[in-house]
Design an enzyme around this catalytic site. Structure first.
Site, mmCIF file in Angstrom:
data_model
loop_
_atom_site.group_PDB
_atom_site.id
_atom_site.type_symbol
_atom_site.label_atom_id
_atom_site.label_comp_id
_atom_site.label_asym_id
_atom_site.label_seq_id
_atom_site.Cartn_x
_atom_site.Cartn_y
_atom_site.Cartn_z
ATOM 1 N N SER A 158 -0.102 -8.426 -7.995
ATOM 2 C CA SER A 158 0.531 -7.269 -8.632
ATOM 3 C C SER A 158 -0.338 -6.026 -8.494
ATOM 4 C CB SER A 158 0.775 -7.550 -10.116
ATOM 5 O OG SER A 158 -0.443 -7.834 -10.780
ATOM 6 N N HIS B 249 6.158 -10.239 -5.171
ATOM 7 C CA HIS B 249 5.691 -10.230 -6.553
ATOM 8 C C HIS B 249 6.814 -10.634 -7.504
ATOM 9 C CE1 HIS B 249 4.298 -7.808 -10.284
ATOM 10 N NE2 HIS B 249 3.802 -9.040 -10.315
ATOM 11 N N GLU C 294 9.541 -7.946 -6.458
ATOM 12 C CA GLU C 294 9.105 -6.801 -5.662
ATOM 13 C C GLU C 294 8.641 -7.289 -4.293
ATOM 14 O OE1 GLU C 294 7.249 -3.458 -8.588
ATOM 15 O OE2 GLU C 294 6.092 -5.304 -8.402
#
Length: 663
Positions: free
Chosen positions: A123, A144, A156
């Site tokens: 992250s 992510h 993500e």
């Protein structure tokens, strides 16, 4: 390279909270999963957690297969070569340590097939930096997952400097096969989308506590009660883990994210108070890992400023869009699905008004002297071009449903569920004339039967609500002419007062003489901090003639009414609030958002009952109590006979939100 349809075998490296959740997601979707970690004990615990999670999902009817069938697809190993042998896709989910991750990828790169795509669940650490440790930079990508992976929909997908379009496309398809919602991060920026937005809110919350003395619980209450967020900023920090949050902030700032540190966060981490995981952080919990939601009252935090809290996040939205990191749609999806916000960030920006967001950021920069609050050029460009959000019909998004009708002295803007009557003579301080009074009445009647309109707002264009009547009309006028003119204004204010829908006065700047008299005829008055109200007619040798002597006395008391009328003095918005003349005072830049919040609240109520309640209050105030009570009982009888009443009672008993239709 094969398409995502031919991906069959997946390796998940790291069996912690994220790793076992990711393995579970792939197994549910039908993939063969090899889960790797450094010890058999860690792997056994991971399988137990996966089984527990699957059993909960099974009880809720969310699985198409048995728990044992899904678990049979997961094999475990402590050997990286075994884990990656013959795989098509790899997901790394080890702790957020750059060197640890790089070593894992170096080792995996030796044994994995050349066609396999490598993905990191990081992250914070740049995808490009990690990819450079492998021989497959074009097949390296960020993936992510949000925590917990089995429940959270958002993923993500971050493109590194070398990531090929084919790798991105395959990963997007794969994510959809996992029944997840992908967003593509086109540039490898620190924090990607979710964390960049999230920590703008977190850090502004910290600044307000440390620099302005706002109470933590009050700010969290405002976030929940006003913005509708599932958790307040400090509550969420506790839930994430304060050590984890501090690590994320430091990792982002070290890589170029412009931000000042949060001393509150650092202090608690140094004391070993890590949030829910340790049993104490910003709040105390029953024990380590035992989360209990902090209690807030329904009216708590309502006086705090939601626009100030969210403006830095909107500024981040603008930066992400301008830099080509992500689309508006993907950023909105990220905050809805990744942060569980009830709205997209662009929706919020357009409701606040982009000009107001810029003003809020300028205020924050002035009080903090921090460069990160400098309004992004995209926002200032929007303001210069007139793209101000919903009120202009375009902002981050377009609003074709917003309709503007121009009169000579006012604008009527229909923006469902509200209609806005805007005094439109800013160069003349929106002075009141008989023509304007007629146009107000005509505008009210034009939308009275419009089912799209639930609430009416009256406000002024520019920096003035209405500075009073045009003085020119008083010159050389006969008493009879003035009597008729005042009757004309009385008809207009009575039309407002007894209108069949709620009417809000959004008081921006001066509301003097006739301007204040119009505002006092409205049901709710919300004023900006710079507003000034008063009845200055005495200074012209006249008295208020459009209801000021009566409505001001009814809103305040005879003493205050006489004080303002006999001296002709103007009072600030705060003093007007103290006197009971206005209901709420907000910063100038937050006025529009506060009004829209009231619109939503009122529009959610049954329209016919709102009308009946208004009439019960307004007529009853003028009558003896026995007559008022009789009128109230009669109107109650009418209310109870409506379909909306039946729906309201039924919804209450069924513990659901009612759906009122105005019948």
């Amino acid at each position: 390279m094969s398409s995502s349809l031919s991906i069959r075998k997946v390796a998940v490296l790291g069996a912690g909270t994220m790793g076992n959740g990711i393995a579970e997601v792939f197994a549910i979707a039908g993939y063969e999963v090899r889960l790797m970690d450094i010890s058999d004990e860690i792997l056994r615990n991971a399988l137990n957690r996966i089984r527990d999670s699957l059993e909960r999902l099974s009880k809720r009817g969310e699985l198409k297969e048995s728990v044992d069938t899904i678990l049979s697809r997961i094999t475990t190993t402590t050997n990286i070569a075994t884990a990656v042998e013959g795989i098509d896709f790899l997901v790394e989910a080890v702790p957020e340590n750059a060197e640890l991750k790089k070593n894992i990828f170096r080792e995996a790169d030796k044994y994995a097939p050349s066609h396999a795509i490598f993905a990191s669940n990081t992250s914070t650490i740049p995808i490009t930096e990690l990819s450079e440790t492998t021989s497959r930079r074009d097949k390296f990508i960020g993936l992510h997952f949000m925590n917990p992976p089995p429940l959270m929909k958002l993923v993500e997908i971050t493109r590194g400097k070398y990531t090929s379009d084919e790798t991105v496309n395959i990963t997007v398809q794969l994510t959809r096969f996992l029944n997840k919602e992908p967003v593509v991060v086109n540039k490898d920026v620190p924090g990607f989308i979710v964390n960049r937005v999230l920590f703008r809110v977190m850090l502004e919350a910290c600044r307000e506590v440390t620099q302005e003395g706002v109470k933590i619980i009050d700010l969290d209450a405002m976030a929940r009660n006003v913005l509708g967020l599932p958790m307040g900023p400090f509550e969420l920090l506790d839930y994430i883990g304060l050590d984890t949050s501090l690590f994320i902030v430091k990792a982002m700032t070290e890589r170029g994210f412009r931000a000042h540190p949060c001393p509150l966060l650092e202090d608690l981490v140094n004391k070993g108070k890590l949030g829910v995981k340790s049993g104490e952080g910003f709040y105390k919990y029953p024990g380590p890992g035992q989360y209990v939601k902090p209690k807030v009252l329904p009216d708590q935090g309502l006086d705090l400023d939601p626009v100030k809290l969210m403006a830095p996040a909107i500024n981040e939205l603008a930066w992400l869009v301008r830099e080509g990191v992500a689309s508006v749609e993907d950023i909105d999806k990220s905050v809805r699905l990744g942060l569980n916000y009830p709205w997209g960030l662009s929706d919020l920006a357009d409701e606040i008004g982009i000009d107001n967001v810029v003003s809020a950021l300028q205020y924050l920069k002035n009080v903090s002297n921090w460069d990160e609050y400098e309004p992004d050029p995209l926002l200032t460009e929007y303001v210069k071009s007139g793209k101000l959000g919903r009120k202009s019909g375009a902002g981050f998004r377009n609003y074709p449903e917003v309709e503007v009708r121009k009169y000579d002295e006012i604008l009527l803007r229909i923006d469902p569920p509200a209609a806005w009557i805007v005094f439109n003579k800013p160069d003349k301080l929106n002075v009141l004339t008989p023509r304007m009074a007629d146009e107000i009445v005509n505008a009210l009647r034009a939308v009275e039967d419009d089912s799209r309109v639930k609430v009416v707002v009256i406000t002024g264009n520019g920096r003035t609500f209405c500075a009073g009547a045009d003085i020119n009309q008083f010159q050389n006028a006969s008493p009879i002419q003035m009597f008729k003119a005042m009757r004309h204004y009385h008809s207009m204010t009575l039309e407002i007062e007894y209108y069949t829908k709620p009417v809000i006065a959004a008081i921006n700047g001066y509301a003097l003489g006739g301007g204040l008299e119009i505002a006092m005829a409205c049901d709710i008055r919300i004023a900006s901090e710079d507003a000034l109200v008063g009845q200055p007619e005495i200074n012209l040798g006249i008295i208020p003639g459009a209801g000021g002597t009566q409505r001001l006395t009814r809103l305040t008391n005879p003493g205050i009414s006489k004080e303002l009328i006999l001296t002709g003095k103007q009072v600030s918005a705060r003093k007007a609030l103290e006197y009971g003349i206005v209901n709420k005072v907000t910063p100038n830049y937050a006025l529009e958002f506060e009004v829209r919040r009231w619109i939503k609240e009122l529009a959610s109520k049954p329209p016919l009952t709102l009308m009946l309640a208004k009439y019960a209050v307004n007529y009853g105030f003028e009558s003896p109590i026995w007559s008022s009570l009789n009128n109230e009982a009669a109107l109650f009888g009418v209310a109870i006979s409506t379909k909306d009443s039946q729906e309201g009672v039924r919804a209450f008993l069924e513990k659901r939100k009612p759906k009122f239709v105005g019948e």
